[in-house]
Design a protein around this motif. Structure first.
Motif, PDB file in Angstrom:
ATOM      1  N   VAL A   1      -1.567   0.859  -5.231  1.00 21.04           N
ATOM      2  CA  VAL A   1      -1.287  -0.394  -4.542  1.00 21.04           C
ATOM      3  C   VAL A   1      -0.557  -1.304  -5.533  1.00 21.04           C
ATOM      4  CG1 VAL A   1      -2.272  -2.440  -3.440  1.00 21.04           C
ATOM      5  CG2 VAL A   1      -3.287  -0.178  -3.029  1.00 21.04           C
TER       6      VAL A   1
ATOM      7  N   VAL B   1      -7.954  -5.004  -0.219  1.00 22.48           N
ATOM      8  CA  VAL B   1      -7.530  -5.760  -1.393  1.00 22.48           C
ATOM      9  C   VAL B   1      -8.181  -7.132  -1.414  1.00 22.48           C
ATOM     10  CG1 VAL B   1      -5.313  -4.567  -1.559  1.00 22.48           C
ATOM     11  CG2 VAL B   1      -5.468  -6.693  -0.254  1.00 22.48           C
TER      12      VAL B   1
ATOM     13  N   ASN C   1      -0.154   4.294  -0.083  1.00 20.57           N
ATOM     14  CA  ASN C   1      -1.030   5.394   0.303  1.00 20.57           C
ATOM     15  C   ASN C   1      -0.904   5.736   1.781  1.00 20.57           C
ATOM     16  OD1 ASN C   1      -2.874   5.777  -2.163  1.00 20.57           O
ATOM     17  ND2 ASN C   1      -2.906   3.560  -1.851  1.00 20.57           N
TER      18      ASN C   1
ATOM     19  N   THR D   1      -8.519   1.154  -3.976  1.00 21.31           N
ATOM     20  CA  THR D   1      -7.813   2.434  -4.080  1.00 21.31           C
ATOM     21  C   THR D   1      -6.612   2.272  -4.999  1.00 21.31           C
ATOM     22  OG1 THR D   1      -8.437   2.877  -1.783  1.00 21.31           O
ATOM     23  CG2 THR D   1      -6.702   4.251  -2.694  1.00 21.31           C
TER      24      THR D   1
ATOM     25  N   GLN E   1      -5.744   3.646   4.708  1.00 15.14           N
ATOM     26  CA  GLN E   1      -5.995   2.205   4.636  1.00 15.14           C
ATOM     27  C   GLN E   1      -6.667   1.858   3.311  1.00 15.14           C
ATOM     28  OE1 GLN E   1      -7.704  -0.082   8.079  1.00 15.14           O
ATOM     29  NE2 GLN E   1      -9.455  -0.222   6.720  1.00 15.14           N
ATOM     30  N   VAL E   2      -6.313   0.704   2.742  1.00 23.16           N
ATOM     31  CA  VAL E   2      -6.951   0.202   1.528  1.00 23.16           C
ATOM     32  C   VAL E   2      -7.457  -1.213   1.793  1.00 23.16           C
ATOM     33  CG1 VAL E   2      -5.468   1.602   0.047  1.00 23.16           C
ATOM     34  CG2 VAL E   2      -4.826  -0.763   0.529  1.00 23.16           C
TER      35      VAL E   2
ATOM     36  N   SER F   1      -7.881  -3.817  -5.848  1.00 24.68           N
ATOM     37  CA  SER F   1      -7.795  -2.877  -4.736  1.00 24.68           C
ATOM     38  C   SER F   1      -8.914  -1.861  -4.868  1.00 24.68           C
ATOM     39  CB  SER F   1      -6.440  -2.153  -4.752  1.00 24.68           C
ATOM     40  OG  SER F   1      -6.402  -1.141  -3.775  1.00 24.68           O
TER      41      SER F   1
ATOM     42  N   ASN G   1       0.852  -1.182   0.000  1.00 22.86           N
ATOM     43  CA  ASN G   1       0.000   0.000   0.000  1.00 22.86           C
ATOM     44  C   ASN G   1       0.892   1.237   0.000  1.00 22.86           C
ATOM     45  OD1 ASN G   1      -1.839   2.027   0.393  1.00 22.86           O
ATOM     46  ND2 ASN G   1      -2.516   1.339   2.403  1.00 22.86           N
TER      47      ASN G   1
END
Length: 100
Positions: A93, A43, A37, A90, A40-41, A88, A35
């Motif tokens: 990733v 997957v 970013n 977002t 939080q993402v 994902s 990640n």
């Protein structure tokens, strides 16, 4: 049997399944998400033989990865011809499948 990198991708936002690789021979693989970013993402990882993943193909489903965190699944036994998909919710990733 292929070893080393089997495939990788920079996953798009929006939850589209991305084909990472098709496994050439029976082997154990590892799949690592990174990640990139500050948030939080979530997957998903699926492994199957169809043209697209089915509900039964998911081995990780909406797993949370913390900001700048990683998720790695190791020692996944796969058969020749199986496909590995990732997604994902977002952008930013990365995912990599590697085997031995």
């Amino acid at each position: 049997m292929a070893s080393g990198k089997l495939g990788s991708a920079d996953l798009p936002a929006g939850g589209a399944d991305t084909l990472i690789c098709t496994v050439a021979a029976n082997q154990a693989i590892n799949v690592r998400f990174a990640n990139r970013n500050a948030v939080q993402v979530r997957v998903r990882l699926s492994i199957g033989t169809g043209a697209n993943p089915s509900s039964a193909d998911y081995v990780d489903y909406d797993v949370a990865i913390q900001p700048y965190g990683v998720l790695e699944d190791t020692g996944i036994a796969v058969s020749a011809g199986e496909k590995v998909w990732a997604r994902s919710d977002t952008a930013n990733v990365s995912v990599r499948a590697h085997g031995m």
